[in-house]
Write a protein that holds these residues in place. Structure first.
Motif, short mmCIF file in Angstrom:
data_model
loop_
_atom_site.label_atom_id
_atom_site.label_comp_id
_atom_site.label_asym_id
_atom_site.label_seq_id
_atom_site.Cartn_x
_atom_site.Cartn_y
_atom_site.Cartn_z
N ASP A 1 0.86 -1.18 0.00
CA ASP A 1 0.00 0.00 0.00
C ASP A 1 0.90 1.24 0.00
N MET A 2 1.16 1.77 -1.21
CA MET A 2 2.15 2.85 -1.34
C MET A 2 1.74 4.08 -0.56
N GLY A 3 0.46 4.39 -0.58
CA GLY A 3 -0.02 5.56 0.15
C GLY A 3 0.36 5.47 1.62
N LEU A 4 0.09 4.28 2.20
CA LEU A 4 0.38 4.06 3.61
C LEU A 4 1.87 4.17 3.88
N VAL A 5 2.66 3.49 3.06
CA VAL A 5 4.11 3.47 3.27
C VAL A 5 4.68 4.89 3.20
N MET A 6 4.28 5.64 2.17
CA MET A 6 4.84 6.97 1.98
C MET A 6 4.40 7.92 3.11
N ASP A 7 3.19 7.71 3.64
CA ASP A 7 2.71 8.57 4.72
C ASP A 7 3.40 8.26 6.05
N LEU A 8 3.65 6.97 6.33
CA LEU A 8 4.12 6.59 7.65
C LEU A 8 5.63 6.56 7.77
N ALA A 9 6.30 6.09 6.73
CA ALA A 9 7.71 5.73 6.90
C ALA A 9 8.62 6.94 7.02
N ASP A 10 9.70 6.79 7.80
CA ASP A 10 10.74 7.81 7.86
C ASP A 10 11.68 7.66 6.68
N ARG A 11 12.05 6.41 6.41
CA ARG A 11 12.90 6.12 5.26
C ARG A 11 12.36 4.89 4.55
N VAL A 12 12.65 4.80 3.27
CA VAL A 12 12.14 3.69 2.46
C VAL A 12 13.29 3.04 1.70
N LEU A 13 13.29 1.69 1.72
CA LEU A 13 14.24 0.94 0.92
C LEU A 13 13.46 0.29 -0.22
N VAL A 14 13.92 0.49 -1.46
CA VAL A 14 13.22 -0.10 -2.60
C VAL A 14 14.06 -1.24 -3.16
N LEU A 15 13.42 -2.40 -3.31
CA LEU A 15 14.09 -3.58 -3.84
C LEU A 15 13.47 -3.98 -5.17
N ASP A 16 14.28 -4.60 -6.04
CA ASP A 16 13.75 -5.21 -7.25
C ASP A 16 14.64 -6.40 -7.59
N PHE A 17 14.05 -7.56 -7.78
CA PHE A 17 14.80 -8.80 -8.02
C PHE A 17 15.94 -8.98 -7.03
N GLN B 1 19.10 -3.81 -4.35
CA GLN B 1 18.72 -2.54 -3.79
C GLN B 1 18.62 -1.50 -4.90
N VAL B 2 17.43 -0.87 -5.06
CA VAL B 2 17.25 0.11 -6.12
C VAL B 2 17.43 1.52 -5.58
N ALA B 3 16.86 1.78 -4.40
CA ALA B 3 16.97 3.12 -3.83
C ALA B 3 16.78 3.05 -2.32
N LEU B 4 17.31 4.06 -1.63
CA LEU B 4 17.15 4.14 -0.18
C LEU B 4 17.11 5.61 0.19
N GLY B 5 16.05 6.05 0.85
CA GLY B 5 15.96 7.46 1.22
C GLY B 5 14.62 7.80 1.82
N THR B 6 14.36 9.08 2.00
CA THR B 6 13.06 9.49 2.53
C THR B 6 12.00 9.23 1.47
N PRO B 7 10.74 9.13 1.87
CA PRO B 7 9.67 8.88 0.89
C PRO B 7 9.72 9.84 -0.29
N ALA B 8 9.97 11.13 -0.01
CA ALA B 8 9.97 12.12 -1.09
C ALA B 8 11.10 11.84 -2.09
N GLU B 9 12.30 11.52 -1.56
CA GLU B 9 13.44 11.21 -2.43
C GLU B 9 13.16 9.99 -3.30
N VAL B 10 12.64 8.96 -2.65
CA VAL B 10 12.42 7.70 -3.35
C VAL B 10 11.41 7.87 -4.47
N GLN B 11 10.35 8.66 -4.19
CA GLN B 11 9.29 8.82 -5.19
C GLN B 11 9.81 9.52 -6.45
N ARG B 12 10.84 10.35 -6.28
CA ARG B 12 11.37 11.10 -7.42
C ARG B 12 12.40 10.30 -8.20
#
Lengths: 254, 387
Positions: free
Chosen positions: A211-227, A230-241
């Protein structure tokens, strides 16, 4: 000082690289989220942390102790609690018993004391029961206290599972898709509980969810994985961009 | 109004939480965790359990000696059934090897209590408080040795391996004449002697009355112990392993240790039951510990109620009281023979009957006699309304 440090962890199942060189840190009161498409390795990371899977390489340090190579019950006793993506409760037991089981590591009495139900055993059980009642209050489970868990609605089962993890008095809480399959109202309830756990109980949380809405609203930092990578690591705003994140989710031009 | 409020306030320091009496007609109003977590948590349960124990005690005076012997045997089998229920019902580790542990107990007891330097192995310690724990502990030791298999195997595979124990045991007991007396011959069983008083001879009361009371008291002790175990962290851990073992490990239950513990405690119960059961007839024969005995115990647990102590007792009584009925079949039905060499004989009919009962209960009431009791209870709770 980080509560949890994951360094270059690699896990593969006969050639399939489930996790491939993932590193991150979780701070003392951080709400850290892990996201990624299906099969990205999110749950595999949880299974590595809780001792169910053994990775081939890497380091996991929890409260200055190396976790890899330890049994799940030892890791639980160190204060790492988790919930599961598919509800993994003890279905024939009541809500009370499920929560009491969460306190398993906090009891210090033996078999003979249990059989006699005297002294230590009795005192600790009564004390545990009082503690459990706080969790029942906190998660608003009072109406279901004596129900066998298998008869409860899915949303409540998810909440009982969270309660069982909280009963462990954890020093780090791993939540695997806490709002999967929930309706809007249940999702908002769960979001409120997650925030309360972090803010009132001061327990750091690692959260996996779709639930992206939930994750972006709650989390302090987000780690994005694919296969598994590690694809990205940062605050929700950074990751979304981040263009690499958009590519992983929507498919890239390359 | 003000009066009642002030008295209520004044009472608070005098009545510590948990001691205060519950108002009449409110059996589910708990004012403390002590009340809430009690074994007999309602007044009705306290009264009925008390009456049941009184009834069981008074039977020792009312019933004929022959019936008392059957009932005493049933109580001992109930101890064994509670033991099987701990490992199979609570901890979910299916065991077909219960007869093996019963045999270990029976022979340990017989060897400890048997006369020294006699025809068979004997240590000459006839006191029950020596041979009974010995029987339990030796059986528990074997249980602990077998348990590591349970950490590797699950369900059907574990059942088959424990079945192997029964065959292994049968062979050893048939060959080891010095301990068992050999097939068809047998040996004297443990002597129930309490502080110098041989209970298997007429003393204060008839032999059967003494044994009946002894077995009843022991059953109550073992049953209460099992109930306490079941409601403790240990019993909860057993149920957790049964319901979902990975989740149990992740919340901090060491799987291997608890499976070993479950087998150990279960075998302890089996061993005690073995030692006691044959002290009633005074004679053990190695052929008794066959697969049929294991199946009987499983039937008791399934018919009585899985993962309930009272269910195991009810199941054991049911199966034991079935036996005198089937044994009288040859008189009613001439086709059924009492001779083991003729087909169909009583023993075959019994085996078929156990199987049939297990099937019927699994299909129609998987919770067993305990489940039937729950249904009756809820029916009368709401009677005369249908909901």
């Amino acid at each position: 000082m980080a509560v949890l440090t994951v360094e270059d962890v690699g896990l593969s199942f006969a050639g399939v690289r489930a996790i491939d060189g993932v590193s991150f840190e979780v701070g003392p009161t951080e709400l850290f989220a892990v996201i990624g498409p299906n099969g990205a390795g999110k749950t595999s990371i949880f299974n590595v942390l809780s001792g169910v899977y053994r990775p081939q390489r890497g380091k996991v340090v929890f409260l200055e102790t190396e976790l890899l190579g330890r049994r799940p019950d030892e890791i639980a006793a160190m204060g790492l609690a988790r919930t599961f993506q598919n509800v993994e409760l003890f279905h024939n037991l009541t809500v009370l018993d499920n929560l009491m089981l969460g306190r398993h590591c906090h009891f210090g009495y033996g078999t003979l004391s249990a059989i006699a139900w005297f002294g230590r055993a009795r005192r600790q059980e009564l004390e545990a029961r009082a503690r459990i009642e706080d969790i029942i209050d906190f998660l608003e489970l009072a109406a279901w206290r004596r129900h066998p868990v298998r008869l409860l609605p899915y949303g409540i089962q998810k909440r009982v599972e969270l309660g069982r993890a909280l009963a462990m008095e954890p020093r780090l809480l791993l939540l695997d898709e806490p709002v999967a399959g929930m309706n809007l109202e249940e999702t908002e309830d769960m979001a409120r509980f997650v925030l309360d756990i972090r803010d009132e109980l001061g327990i750091p949380i690692v959260l996996v969810d779709h639930d992206m809405g939930l994750v972006m609203d709650l989390a302090d930092r987000v780690l994005v994985l694919d296969f598994g990578r590690q694809v990205a690591l940062g605050t929700p705003a950074e990751v979304q961009r981040d263009p690499k994140v958009i590519e992983a989710y929507l498919g890239g031009t390359a | 109004m003000t009066d009642t409020r002030s008295t209520a306030k004044a009472e608070v320091p005098d009545t510590p939480a948990g001691r205060s009496r519950r108002p009449r007609g409110r059996p589910l109003l708990y004012t403390s965790y002590t009340q809430d977590m009690a074994l007999l948590d309602t007044r009705a349960k306290k009264i009925w359990t008390g009456l049941l124990v009184l009834l069981a005690l008074s039977l020792s005076v009312v019933l004929a000696d022959r019936s008392l012997e059957v009932l005493a045997g049933a109580y001992v089998l109930a101890i064994g059934a509670i033991g099987l229920n701990i490992v199979t019902g609570y901890a979910g580790q299916v065991s077909l090897g219960h007869a093996f542990f019963v045999a270990i107990g029976a022979y340990t007891a017989a060897a400890v209590s048997g006369p020294r330097g006699g025809e068979h192995l004997g240590l000459g310690l006839a006191e029950i408080w020596i041979w009974l724990p010995a029987a339990g502990l030796v059986a528990a030791l074997f249980g602990v040795l077998v348990a590591p298999l349970a950490t590797r195997l699950r369900g059907l595979y574990l059942a088959v391996v424990t079945l192997g124990l029964v065959f292994l045991g049968e062979h050893v007991f048939k060959e080891w004449d010095h301990l068992t007396g050999g097939p068809g011959v047998g040996r004297e069983a443990a002597v129930p002697q309490l502080f110098g008083l041989p209970l298997d001879q007429d003393g204060f009361a008839t032999k059967e009355q003494q044994l009946y009371v002894l077995m009843l008291v022991l059953l109550i002790v073992f049953a209460v112990a099992a109930r306490n175990l079941a409601r403790s962290r240990i019993g909860r851990a057993f149920s957790a392993i049964r319901d979902r073992d990975i989740a149990a490990a992740v919340i901090g239950v060491p799987l291997t240790r608890y499976k070993v513990l479950a087998f150990g405690i279960s075998s302890f119960y089996a061993g005690c039951a073995g030692g006691l059961f044959y002290s009633i007839s005074g004679y053990v024969e190695p052929g008794s510990f066959s697969l049929l005995l294991s199946v009987q115990f499983i039937a008791m647990v399934l018919i009585g109620g899985v993962a309930t102590v009272s269910g195991a007792i009810a199941g054991a009584l049911f199966i034991s009281l079935l036996q005198p009925i089937t044994r009288s079949l040859p008189e009613l039905l001439p086709i059924v023979s009492a001779d083991t060499t003729v087909t169909p004989n009583v023993f075959q009919v019994e085996t078929v009957l156990y199987g049939l009962l297990i099937i019927l209960f699994l299909v129609f009431e998987p919770r067993g006699l305990f489940g039937i009791w729950i249904r009756v209870r809820t029916y009368w709770k709401s009677w005369p309304f249908s909901y």
